[in-house]
Scaffold this active site. Structure first.
Site, PDB file in Angstrom:
ATOM      1  N   ILE A   1       0.828  -1.205   0.000  1.00  0.00           N
ATOM      2  CA  ILE A   1       0.000   0.000   0.000  1.00  0.00           C
ATOM      3  C   ILE A   1       0.860   1.253   0.000  1.00  0.00           C
ATOM      4  CG2 ILE A   1      -2.008   1.096   1.027  1.00  0.00           C
ATOM      5  CD1 ILE A   1      -2.564  -1.356   2.588  1.00  0.00           C
TER       6      ILE A   1
ATOM      7  N   ALA B   1       4.829   1.755   7.504  1.00  0.00           N
ATOM      8  CA  ALA B   1       5.704   0.613   7.799  1.00  0.00           C
ATOM      9  C   ALA B   1       5.148  -0.217   8.941  1.00  0.00           C
ATOM     10  CB  ALA B   1       7.101   1.116   8.153  1.00  0.00           C
ATOM     11  N   ALA B   2       5.069  -1.518   8.705  1.00  0.00           N
ATOM     12  CA  ALA B   2       4.607  -2.441   9.750  1.00  0.00           C
ATOM     13  C   ALA B   2       4.867  -3.854   9.282  1.00  0.00           C
ATOM     14  CB  ALA B   2       3.104  -2.258   9.989  1.00  0.00           C
TER      15      ALA B   2
ATOM     16  N   THR C   1      -5.646  -0.160  10.649  1.00  0.00           N
ATOM     17  CA  THR C   1      -6.512  -1.184  10.082  1.00  0.00           C
ATOM     18  C   THR C   1      -7.829  -1.294  10.837  1.00  0.00           C
ATOM     19  OG1 THR C   1      -6.679  -3.595   9.848  1.00  0.00           O
ATOM     20  CG2 THR C   1      -5.176  -2.807  11.522  1.00  0.00           C
ATOM     21  N   ASP C   2      -8.855  -1.803  10.162  1.00  0.00           N
ATOM     22  CA  ASP C   2     -10.129  -2.050  10.860  1.00  0.00           C
ATOM     23  C   ASP C   2     -10.014  -3.199  11.858  1.00  0.00           C
ATOM     24  OD1 ASP C   2      -9.930  -4.125   9.007  1.00  0.00           O
ATOM     25  OD2 ASP C   2     -11.872  -3.732   8.047  1.00  0.00           O
ATOM     26  N   GLU C   3      -8.926  -3.983  11.761  1.00  0.00           N
ATOM     27  CA  GLU C   3      -8.795  -5.139  12.656  1.00  0.00           C
ATOM     28  C   GLU C   3      -8.641  -4.745  14.121  1.00  0.00           C
ATOM     29  OE1 GLU C   3      -6.145  -8.206  11.452  1.00  0.00           O
ATOM     30  OE2 GLU C   3      -6.584  -7.926   9.342  1.00  0.00           O
TER      31      GLU C   3
ATOM     32  N   TYR D   1      -0.847  -9.432  15.520  1.00  0.00           N
ATOM     33  CA  TYR D   1      -0.758  -8.313  14.560  1.00  0.00           C
ATOM     34  C   TYR D   1      -1.716  -7.193  14.926  1.00  0.00           C
ATOM     35  CZ  TYR D   1      -2.092  -5.577  10.473  1.00  0.00           C
ATOM     36  OH  TYR D   1      -2.419  -4.526   9.638  1.00  0.00           O
TER      37      TYR D   1
ATOM     38  N   SER E   1      -3.304  -6.528  17.624  1.00  0.00           N
ATOM     39  CA  SER E   1      -3.084  -5.890  18.934  1.00  0.00           C
ATOM     40  C   SER E   1      -1.918  -4.902  18.873  1.00  0.00           C
ATOM     41  CB  SER E   1      -2.880  -6.933  20.034  1.00  0.00           C
ATOM     42  OG  SER E   1      -1.718  -7.677  19.807  1.00  0.00           O
TER      43      SER E   1
ATOM     44  N   LYS F   1      -1.165  -3.191  16.150  1.00  0.00           N
ATOM     45  CA  LYS F   1      -1.704  -2.023  15.440  1.00  0.00           C
ATOM     46  C   LYS F   1      -2.568  -1.183  16.393  1.00  0.00           C
ATOM     47  CE  LYS F   1      -1.220  -1.002  11.740  1.00  0.00           C
ATOM     48  NZ  LYS F   1      -0.141  -0.231  11.036  1.00  0.00           N
TER      49      LYS F   1
ATOM     50  N   PHE G   1      -4.243 -13.130   0.885  1.00  0.00           N
ATOM     51  CA  PHE G   1      -5.301 -14.009   0.373  1.00  0.00           C
ATOM     52  C   PHE G   1      -5.487 -13.944  -1.149  1.00  0.00           C
ATOM     53  CE2 PHE G   1     -10.060 -14.454  -0.214  1.00  0.00           C
ATOM     54  CZ  PHE G   1     -10.054 -15.832  -0.205  1.00  0.00           C
TER      55      PHE G   1
HETATM   56  P1  NAD Z   1       3.404  -4.802   3.465  1.00  0.00           P
HETATM   57  O1  NAD Z   1       3.807  -5.926   4.361  1.00  0.00           O
HETATM   58  O2  NAD Z   1       3.157  -5.078   2.013  1.00  0.00           O
HETATM   59  O3  NAD Z   1       4.512  -3.649   3.534  1.00  0.00           O
HETATM   60  C1  NAD Z   1       5.080  -3.222   4.724  1.00  0.00           C
HETATM   61  C2  NAD Z   1       6.359  -2.471   4.409  1.00  0.00           C
HETATM   62  O4  NAD Z   1       6.904  -1.978   5.646  1.00  0.00           O
HETATM   63  C3  NAD Z   1       7.441  -3.335   3.760  1.00  0.00           C
HETATM   64  O5  NAD Z   1       7.994  -2.660   2.649  1.00  0.00           O
HETATM   65  C4  NAD Z   1       8.473  -3.520   4.862  1.00  0.00           C
HETATM   66  O6  NAD Z   1       9.803  -3.678   4.388  1.00  0.00           O
HETATM   67  C5  NAD Z   1       8.301  -2.249   5.672  1.00  0.00           C
HETATM   68  N1  NAD Z   1       8.727  -2.378   7.073  1.00  0.00           N
HETATM   69  C6  NAD Z   1       8.347  -3.346   7.957  1.00  0.00           C
HETATM   70  N2  NAD Z   1       8.973  -3.146   9.138  1.00  0.00           N
HETATM   71  C7  NAD Z   1       9.743  -2.032   8.997  1.00  0.00           C
HETATM   72  C8  NAD Z   1      10.626  -1.334   9.865  1.00  0.00           C
HETATM   73  N3  NAD Z   1      10.851  -1.743  11.127  1.00  0.00           N
HETATM   74  N4  NAD Z   1      11.237  -0.217   9.401  1.00  0.00           N
HETATM   75  C9  NAD Z   1      11.030   0.196   8.116  1.00  0.00           C
HETATM   76  N5  NAD Z   1      10.238  -0.450   7.246  1.00  0.00           N
HETATM   77  C10 NAD Z   1       9.593  -1.551   7.683  1.00  0.00           C
HETATM   78  O7  NAD Z   1       2.132  -4.155   4.150  1.00  0.00           O
HETATM   79  P2  NAD Z   1       0.860  -3.419   3.503  1.00  0.00           P
HETATM   80  O8  NAD Z   1      -0.191  -4.426   3.257  1.00  0.00           O
HETATM   81  O9  NAD Z   1       1.310  -2.523   2.417  1.00  0.00           O
HETATM   82  O10 NAD Z   1       0.400  -2.550   4.762  1.00  0.00           O
HETATM   83  C11 NAD Z   1       0.942  -1.243   4.972  1.00  0.00           C
HETATM   84  C12 NAD Z   1       0.265  -0.615   6.168  1.00  0.00           C
HETATM   85  O11 NAD Z   1      -1.144  -0.557   5.950  1.00  0.00           O
HETATM   86  C13 NAD Z   1       0.459  -1.372   7.470  1.00  0.00           C
HETATM   87  O12 NAD Z   1       0.612  -0.429   8.507  1.00  0.00           O
HETATM   88  C14 NAD Z   1      -0.848  -2.138   7.648  1.00  0.00           C
HETATM   89  O13 NAD Z   1      -1.124  -2.365   9.016  1.00  0.00           O
HETATM   90  C15 NAD Z   1      -1.826  -1.167   7.039  1.00  0.00           C
HETATM   91  N6  NAD Z   1      -3.068  -1.745   6.507  1.00  0.00           N
HETATM   92  C16 NAD Z   1      -3.002  -2.762   5.583  1.00  0.00           C
HETATM   93  C17 NAD Z   1      -4.182  -3.264   5.042  1.00  0.00           C
HETATM   94  C18 NAD Z   1      -4.160  -4.370   4.001  1.00  0.00           C
HETATM   95  O14 NAD Z   1      -5.214  -4.834   3.590  1.00  0.00           O
HETATM   96  N7  NAD Z   1      -3.013  -4.797   3.508  1.00  0.00           N
HETATM   97  C19 NAD Z   1      -5.412  -2.742   5.459  1.00  0.00           C
HETATM   98  C20 NAD Z   1      -5.434  -1.716   6.408  1.00  0.00           C
HETATM   99  C21 NAD Z   1      -4.254  -1.222   6.907  1.00  0.00           C
HETATM  100  O1  TDX Z   2      -4.598 -18.760   1.941  1.00  0.00           O
HETATM  101  C1  TDX Z   2      -5.439 -18.099   2.563  1.00  0.00           C
HETATM  102  N1  TDX Z   2      -6.713 -18.577   2.695  1.00  0.00           N
HETATM  103  C2  TDX Z   2      -7.696 -17.915   3.367  1.00  0.00           C
HETATM  104  O2  TDX Z   2      -8.836 -18.402   3.442  1.00  0.00           O
HETATM  105  C3  TDX Z   2      -5.117 -16.826   3.181  1.00  0.00           C
HETATM  106  C4  TDX Z   2      -3.723 -16.264   3.060  1.00  0.00           C
HETATM  107  C5  TDX Z   2      -6.111 -16.155   3.853  1.00  0.00           C
HETATM  108  N2  TDX Z   2      -7.368 -16.681   3.951  1.00  0.00           N
HETATM  109  C6  TDX Z   2      -8.426 -15.905   4.625  1.00  0.00           C
HETATM  110  C7  TDX Z   2      -8.090 -15.311   5.959  1.00  0.00           C
HETATM  111  C8  TDX Z   2      -8.938 -14.030   5.980  1.00  0.00           C
HETATM  112  O3  TDX Z   2     -10.267 -14.353   6.373  1.00  0.00           O
HETATM  113  O4  TDX Z   2      -8.673 -14.776   3.764  1.00  0.00           O
HETATM  114  C9  TDX Z   2      -8.959 -13.593   4.520  1.00  0.00           C
HETATM  115  C10 TDX Z   2      -7.927 -12.523   4.190  1.00  0.00           C
HETATM  116  O5  TDX Z   2      -6.672 -12.968   4.695  1.00  0.00           O
HETATM  117  P1  TDX Z   2      -5.348 -12.047   4.648  1.00  0.00           P
HETATM  118  O6  TDX Z   2      -5.048 -11.663   3.240  1.00  0.00           O
HETATM  119  O7  TDX Z   2      -4.296 -12.733   5.444  1.00  0.00           O
HETATM  120  O8  TDX Z   2      -5.875 -10.702   5.340  1.00  0.00           O
HETATM  121  P2  TDX Z   2      -6.431 -10.365   6.802  1.00  0.00           P
HETATM  122  O9  TDX Z   2      -5.982 -11.332   7.813  1.00  0.00           O
HETATM  123  O10 TDX Z   2      -7.906 -10.095   6.648  1.00  0.00           O
HETATM  124  O11 TDX Z   2      -5.649  -8.974   7.058  1.00  0.00           O
HETATM  125  C11 TDX Z   2      -5.494  -8.010   5.987  1.00  0.00           C
HETATM  126  O12 TDX Z   2      -6.418  -6.948   6.112  1.00  0.00           O
HETATM  127  C12 TDX Z   2      -6.228  -6.082   7.197  1.00  0.00           C
HETATM  128  C13 TDX Z   2      -4.072  -7.468   5.935  1.00  0.00           C
HETATM  129  O13 TDX Z   2      -3.153  -8.535   5.798  1.00  0.00           O
HETATM  130  C14 TDX Z   2      -3.782  -6.656   7.163  1.00  0.00           C
HETATM  131  O14 TDX Z   2      -2.482  -6.078   7.078  1.00  0.00           O
HETATM  132  C15 TDX Z   2      -4.808  -5.559   7.279  1.00  0.00           C
HETATM  133  O15 TDX Z   2      -4.638  -4.881   8.492  1.00  0.00           O
END
Ligand code: NAD
Ligand code: TDX
Length: 332
Positions: A13, A79-80, A121-123, A148, A150, A152, A188
């Site tokens: 993101i 970053a996370a 995140t909404d989590e 995770y 907790s 956040k 997923f």
């Molecule tokens: P991601 O895992 O794809 O990317 C995380 C990035 O952070 C990576 O590039 C990693 O190298 C970097 N990073 C991790 N630890 C670090 C550290 N200690 N110092 C510097 N860089 C570091 O994650 P994402 O899915 O892009 O999520 C980004 C943010 O959005 C996170 O804070 C996550 O909680 C939040 N978020 C994600 C989702 C989702 O659906 N993916 C939804 C809501 C919120």
């Molecule tokens: O192989 C799979 N099969 C499956 O059924 C995987 C990887 C996941 N799942 C399920 C678990 C969840 O119900 O799919 C759903 C989505 O899983 P993830 O992609 O792991 O996402 P989730 O745990 O919902 O968290 C994501 O959304 C909120 C992001 O990874 C988080 O960073 C964000 O905060």
């Protein structure tokens, strides 16, 4: 012109936001990223060198963070450690990056009077029953389930405390599940797309009844830029696009769009503590800041995402074996 420090900008993101800012504003962007397994610098290729700098480093490195924050007008903190399954195996990196890392950034923002936007995140709100008519709002009580979520939640509470106690100019956004190009194959949707593309059946946890509220990453980025520019200091904004789907429906859609039988998936061991349902009410963001999502047709957004994974195998193939080895060790 403003200089924005984007932490985690080499992840899914964060890199989307970097492109969004460079395409839609005149700001300069510095990415601070540790380049963990989740990062991919290929996501940042082709950006204008005059407006973009990449720094490899840890957000928990106080000296580095202080230097960088001092030279920027705003911090947008992505970053996370982001994957629930990994947090169940080994929580420590989640505490170090998500809690200590956020604390380190907040202290620097406090010292330098720097605008701070925290991505969450909404989590943090836990989960909802499938038939609950309510959705999460900014006043829903925190009730995180996994290591995770907790961490956040902890990071959100640190931001709130630094606003109230030290007057840091911060905002927070809590977004629902993102999809789109450049997402790591452990998550997923990309896991199932790349499974099918490599001849492996998609894997659904439990019965596949869990519901996620999907939003395209481009819409998340436009919402964050809107909050950064127009949000009220100290406020939290929920970001969502009314995209509730259960996991089985999503897998069936992926299989169908890839020309496979829609029942060609495996049910595998469920995630422990698996949240049942997330659902976001983004009325505050829409009414106060006039934000609207652009990707309102999930099937179309998914088709474009599948097409991206089909034509960008060089981007994801190097990550695939390691991600599947981690799942195999978890029996999934
Ligand atoms: P991601 O895992 O794809 O990317 C995380 C990035 O952070 C990576 O590039 C990693 O190298 C970097 N990073 C991790 N630890 C670090 C550290 N200690 N110092 C510097 N860089 C570091 O994650 P994402 O899915 O892009 O999520 C980004 C943010 O959005 C996170 O804070 C996550 O909680 C939040 N978020 C994600 C989702 C989702 O659906 N993916 C939804 C809501 C919120
Ligand atoms: O192989 C799979 N099969 C499956 O059924 C995987 C990887 C996941 N799942 C399920 C678990 C969840 O119900 O799919 C759903 C989505 O899983 P993830 O992609 O792991 O996402 P989730 O745990 O919902 O968290 C994501 O959304 C909120 C992001 O990874 C988080 O960073 C964000 O905060």
């Amino acid at each position: 012109m403003s200089h924005i420090l984007v932490t985690g900008g080499a992840g899914f993101i964060g890199s989307n936001f970097v492109h969004h800012v460079l395409d839609n504003t005149v700001h300069h962007v510095t990415v601070l990223d540790k380049l963990t397994y989740a990062a991919n610098t290929a996501s940042l290729e082709g950006l204008p060198a005059s407006r973009f700098t990449l720094v490899q480093g840890d957000i928990a490195d106080a000296d580095l963070v202080d230097d960088l924050v001092a030279g920027h007008d705003a911090v947008v903190h992505y970053a996370a450690e982001s994957h629930n399954d990994n947090s169940l195996d080994d929580p420590r990196p989640f505490l170090e990056s998500n809690v200590i890392g956020t604390y380190t950034l907040l202290e620097a923002a406090r010292r330098h009077g720097t605008r701070f936007h925290h991505i969450s995140t909404d989590e943090v709100y836990g989960d909802l029953a499938l038939d609950d008519p309510n959705r999460f709002t900014e006043s829903t009580a925190y009730n995180p389930s996994s290591p995770y979520s907790s961490t956040k939640a902890a990071s959100d509470l640190l931001v709130r405390a630094w606003v109230r106690s030290f007057g840091v100019d911060a905002t927070i956004s809590n977004c629902s599940n993102n999809y789109g190009p450049y997402q790591h194959v452990e998550k997923f949707i990309p896991r199932q797309i790349t499974n099918v593309l490599t001849g492996v059946r998609p894997k659904l946890y439990g019965a596949g009844a869990n519901v996620r509220d999907w939003i395209h990453a481009d819409d998340h980025s436009s919402a964050v830029l809107t909050i950064l520019e127009h949000g009220r200091i100290g406020e939290t904004y929920l970001i969502g696009a009314d995209g509730e789907m259960n996991n089985r429906e999503v897998v069936e859609m992926i299989l169908g769009q890839l020309g496979q039988p829609t029942d060609a998936y495996d049910l595998v061991t469920d995630r422990v503590g698996h949240d049942l349902r997330y659902a976001i009410d983004s009325t505050k963001l829409r009414s106060e800041l006039s934000w609207e999502p652009r990707y309102t047709n999930f099937a179309e957004g998914l088709a474009a995402t599948i097409a991206w994974y089909q034509s960008n195998r060089d981007w994801w193939e190097p990550q695939k074996d390691a991600a599947e080895a981690r799942y195999a060790a978890q029996g999934r």
